[in-house]
Design a protein around this motif. Structure first.
Motif, short mmCIF file in Angstrom:
data_model
loop_
_atom_site.label_atom_id
_atom_site.label_comp_id
_atom_site.label_asym_id
_atom_site.label_seq_id
_atom_site.Cartn_x
_atom_site.Cartn_y
_atom_site.Cartn_z
N GLU A 110 -3.79 30.04 -4.10
CA GLU A 110 -4.35 30.26 -5.44
C GLU A 110 -4.91 28.96 -6.01
N ARG A 113 -8.19 28.20 -4.32
CA ARG A 113 -9.26 29.07 -4.83
C ARG A 113 -9.73 28.59 -6.20
N ARG A 116 -11.86 25.51 -5.77
CA ARG A 116 -13.20 25.85 -5.25
C ARG A 116 -14.08 26.43 -6.35
N LYS A 117 -13.46 27.24 -7.22
CA LYS A 117 -14.23 27.80 -8.33
C LYS A 117 -14.74 26.70 -9.25
#
Length: 121
Positions: A110, A113, A116-117
């Motif tokens: 999580e 992620r 990366r966002k």
């Protein structure tokens, strides 16, 4: 009683053979051969075996021997119960450890992620 299970199995085999013969999946000679094996080999051998085995059983029931208690039988049972409890505790510890590792892996995924966002937006 010992004859009942093999008779049921052989009867089921004969029934399945008739069904497969009806749909032309096997030849008639094959069906007869399997039926003959069931009727003339399996069932008589089962009957013979049950007759041979019942004689010693009848003699044993007629002249029962006195049962002797195993020395330390209760201690043996108690030690086995302790061992089983220890194994169960260890198994639960390992499961909990694996569960925690799984949660850590999910959290890491999580976080990656989310990073990366942030990088791509």
């Amino acid at each position: 009683m010992a004859f009942l299970l093999p008779a049921t199995v052989c009867g089921t085999a004969v029934l399945i053979n008739f069904i497969t013969f009806y749909y032309h999946a096997i030849q008639f000679g094959t069906m007869v051969a399997v039926t003959c094996i069931c009727l003339f080999v399996i069932l008589p051998l089962t009957l013979l075996n049950s007759m041979i085995r019942l004689r010693p059983l009848a003699q044993l029931l007629a002249n029962p021997e006195r049962a002797h208690e195993t020395p330390g039988g209760d201690r043996f049972l108690l030690n086995n119960m302790k061992l089983q409890a220890a194994l169960e505790v260890e198994l639960l510890r390992r499961l909990k450890r694996a569960e925690m590792e799984s949660l850590r892996t999910q959290k890491r995924a999580e976080i990656l992620r989310a990073r990366r966002k942030l990088v791509y937006t």
